[in-house]
Design a protein around this motif. Structure first.
Motif, PDB file in Angstrom:
ATOM      1  N   ASP A 166       0.812  -1.222   0.000  1.00  0.00           N
ATOM      2  CA  ASP A 166       0.000   0.000   0.000  1.00  0.00           C
ATOM      3  C   ASP A 166       0.842   1.267   0.000  1.00  0.00           C
ATOM      4  O   ASP A 166       0.290   2.376  -0.055  1.00  0.00           O
ATOM      5  CB  ASP A 166      -0.936  -0.001   1.213  1.00  0.00           C
ATOM      6  N   VAL A 168       2.489   2.842   2.303  1.00  0.00           N
ATOM      7  CA  VAL A 168       2.260   3.759   3.421  1.00  0.00           C
ATOM      8  C   VAL A 168       3.075   3.279   4.621  1.00  0.00           C
ATOM      9  O   VAL A 168       3.543   2.144   4.658  1.00  0.00           O
ATOM     10  CB  VAL A 168       0.758   3.843   3.804  1.00  0.00           C
ATOM     11  N   HIS A 270      -7.917   1.400   7.041  1.00  0.00           N
ATOM     12  CA  HIS A 270      -6.785   1.936   7.797  1.00  0.00           C
ATOM     13  C   HIS A 270      -5.677   2.389   6.855  1.00  0.00           C
ATOM     14  O   HIS A 270      -5.054   3.439   7.075  1.00  0.00           O
ATOM     15  CB  HIS A 270      -6.254   0.891   8.772  1.00  0.00           C
ATOM     16  N   ALA A 272      -6.116   3.493   3.827  1.00  0.00           N
ATOM     17  CA  ALA A 272      -6.604   4.745   3.232  1.00  0.00           C
ATOM     18  C   ALA A 272      -6.458   5.899   4.213  1.00  0.00           C
ATOM     19  O   ALA A 272      -6.129   7.034   3.815  1.00  0.00           O
ATOM     20  CB  ALA A 272      -8.063   4.578   2.808  1.00  0.00           C
ATOM     21  N   ASP A 273      -6.669   5.631   5.488  1.00  0.00           N
ATOM     22  CA  ASP A 273      -6.524   6.671   6.506  1.00  0.00           C
ATOM     23  C   ASP A 273      -5.070   7.142   6.598  1.00  0.00           C
ATOM     24  O   ASP A 273      -4.806   8.343   6.723  1.00  0.00           O
ATOM     25  CB  ASP A 273      -7.000   6.137   7.854  1.00  0.00           C
ATOM     26  N   LYS A 275      -2.921   7.108   4.176  1.00  0.00           N
ATOM     27  CA  LYS A 275      -2.671   7.908   2.983  1.00  0.00           C
ATOM     28  C   LYS A 275      -3.246   9.313   3.134  1.00  0.00           C
ATOM     29  O   LYS A 275      -2.611  10.305   2.742  1.00  0.00           O
ATOM     30  CB  LYS A 275      -3.275   7.226   1.751  1.00  0.00           C
ATOM     31  N   SER A 276      -4.443   9.404   3.697  1.00  0.00           N
ATOM     32  CA  SER A 276      -5.077  10.717   3.863  1.00  0.00           C
ATOM     33  C   SER A 276      -4.300  11.610   4.828  1.00  0.00           C
ATOM     34  O   SER A 276      -4.369  12.830   4.756  1.00  0.00           O
ATOM     35  CB  SER A 276      -6.519  10.542   4.355  1.00  0.00           C
ATOM     36  N   ARG A 277      -3.545  10.980   5.725  1.00  0.00           N
ATOM     37  CA  ARG A 277      -2.730  11.744   6.677  1.00  0.00           C
ATOM     38  C   ARG A 277      -1.347  12.068   6.109  1.00  0.00           C
ATOM     39  O   ARG A 277      -0.509  12.639   6.803  1.00  0.00           O
ATOM     40  CB  ARG A 277      -2.584  10.970   7.985  1.00  0.00           C
ATOM     41  N   GLY A 278      -1.106  11.688   4.871  1.00  0.00           N
ATOM     42  CA  GLY A 278       0.161  12.010   4.227  1.00  0.00           C
ATOM     43  C   GLY A 278       1.297  11.072   4.570  1.00  0.00           C
ATOM     44  O   GLY A 278       2.462  11.363   4.265  1.00  0.00           O
ATOM     45  N   GLN A 279       0.973   9.908   5.153  1.00  0.00           N
ATOM     46  CA  GLN A 279       2.024   8.973   5.566  1.00  0.00           C
ATOM     47  C   GLN A 279       2.303   7.977   4.434  1.00  0.00           C
ATOM     48  O   GLN A 279       2.165   6.769   4.596  1.00  0.00           O
ATOM     49  CB  GLN A 279       1.621   8.255   6.857  1.00  0.00           C
ATOM     50  N   THR A 280       2.661   8.533   3.279  1.00  0.00           N
ATOM     51  CA  THR A 280       2.924   7.709   2.102  1.00  0.00           C
ATOM     52  C   THR A 280       4.429   7.511   1.924  1.00  0.00           C
ATOM     53  O   THR A 280       5.240   8.246   2.471  1.00  0.00           O
ATOM     54  CB  THR A 280       2.330   8.372   0.849  1.00  0.00           C
TER      55      THR A 280
END
Length: 308
Positions: A166, A168, A270, A272-273, A275-280
């Motif tokens: 993923d 992340v 989780h 996706a969450d 990713k939304s927090r920028g932890q890519t």
């Protein structure tokens, strides 16, 4: 002990009489206290007697570990009974009698006996080796393609998680266990999907750590410069406690984490969450302590996404 003075003025030490039974009971009590302390300090819940007091396993590998563990204890118990039985028999059968005034016949060697106590241990060790090697090979097999790959990174004194497929990551911070409500929230949590094969790729940023989830019934060291791997298939949903099992410094006891085994939909949510927090992206080895890079060739054991 006390002292007594004789009529001639000499001082003679006297010893209190200690009842041997009292001494035996006292030793037994201290032994029980020691065992209880070891259990308490081990920090993991014990299972049932029929499971060899192992924690309840929650992966496909659990039954293999349980069988090896119980089988080993049965074999060791049988050897113990045999050795102690023969020892006590010798003590009784060959004890000195009152009318024994001469030494028994001294023998230099006994060929049948020497062959016996050479062959039997070799046979026992060979059997132990066979079953241990067989199960270790199966437990460490990583040839199957995993559905999820997690690079678990140990560091003083927390954990980072790279979810490779993923792309992340999650950065852990040291657990602050104050005993107050909310302290549990400071523990990093790794998510895994239930009934899917997971591969753990274990690395360390600084010193030797050890990745251990007691209910997985497996643990493996994380050695600076090296890459270790193993796979599990979690079979039960729930939250399971993990910890570092290798003394790694002052706050080793607070190097804790949780594992949440959840349905695939919750796992994807989780990811996706994150990713939304920028932890890519992946947390690479460039974050390792200076001098803690990988040994040449070890990077080939990493998934391509983690190679520099």
């Amino acid at each position: 002990m006390f002292q007594q003075t004789t009529q001639e003025g000499a001082t003679v030490p006297q010893h209190d009489h200690i009842n041997p039974r009292s001494r035996g009971r006292r030793a037994a009590t201290w032994a029980l206290v020691a065992v209880a302390a070891m259990v308490a300090l081990s920090g993991c819940e014990l299972g049932d007697f029929r499971d060899g007091y192992l924690p309840q396993g929650v992966t496909e590998n659990s039954e293999r570990v349980r069988s090896l563990w119980i089988g080993s204890w049965i074999a060791v118990g049988a050897v113990g009974v045999l050795v102690w039985g023969l020892t006590l028999w010798c003590v009784v059968a060959y004890r000195r009698r009152r009318d024994d005034n001469e030494l028994p016949v001294q023998l230099r060697y006994n060929v049948p006996l020497e062959i016996l106590y050479t062959i039997i241990p070799i046979f026992m060790i060979s059997v132990f080796f066979f079953y241990t090697a067989r199960d270790q090979t199966a437990l460490m097999d990583t040839t199957e393609e995993p559905a999820v790959t997690v690079n678990v990174v140990g560091k003083q004194w927390s954990w980072d998680f790279n979810y490779v497929e993923d792309d992340v990551h999650e950065v852990g911070t040291q657990a602050i266990m104050t005993g107050e409500p909310g302290a549990e929230e400071t523990i990093p949590t790794m998510y895994l999907p239930v009934d899917e094969r997971v591969e753990f790729v274990l690395t360390s940023r600084d010193v030797i750590h050890s990745f251990w989830v007691p209910q997985f019934l497996q643990k493996l060291d994380m050695i600076p410069g090296k890459v270790n791997k193993f796979q599990v298939v979690p079979t039960e949903e729930g939250t399971f406690k993990g910890k570092c099992a290798e003394l790694c410094g002052a706050y080793h006891s607070q190097m804790l984490f949780n594992v949440k085994v959840v349905p695939r939909a919750e796992f994807d949510a989780h990811m996706a969450d994150l990713k939304s927090r920028g932890q890519t992206g992946m947390l690479g080895t460039d974050l390792n302590r200076e001098g803690s890079g990988l040994v040449p060739g070890e990077d080939q054991k990493l998934p391509e996404e983690l190679r520099n």
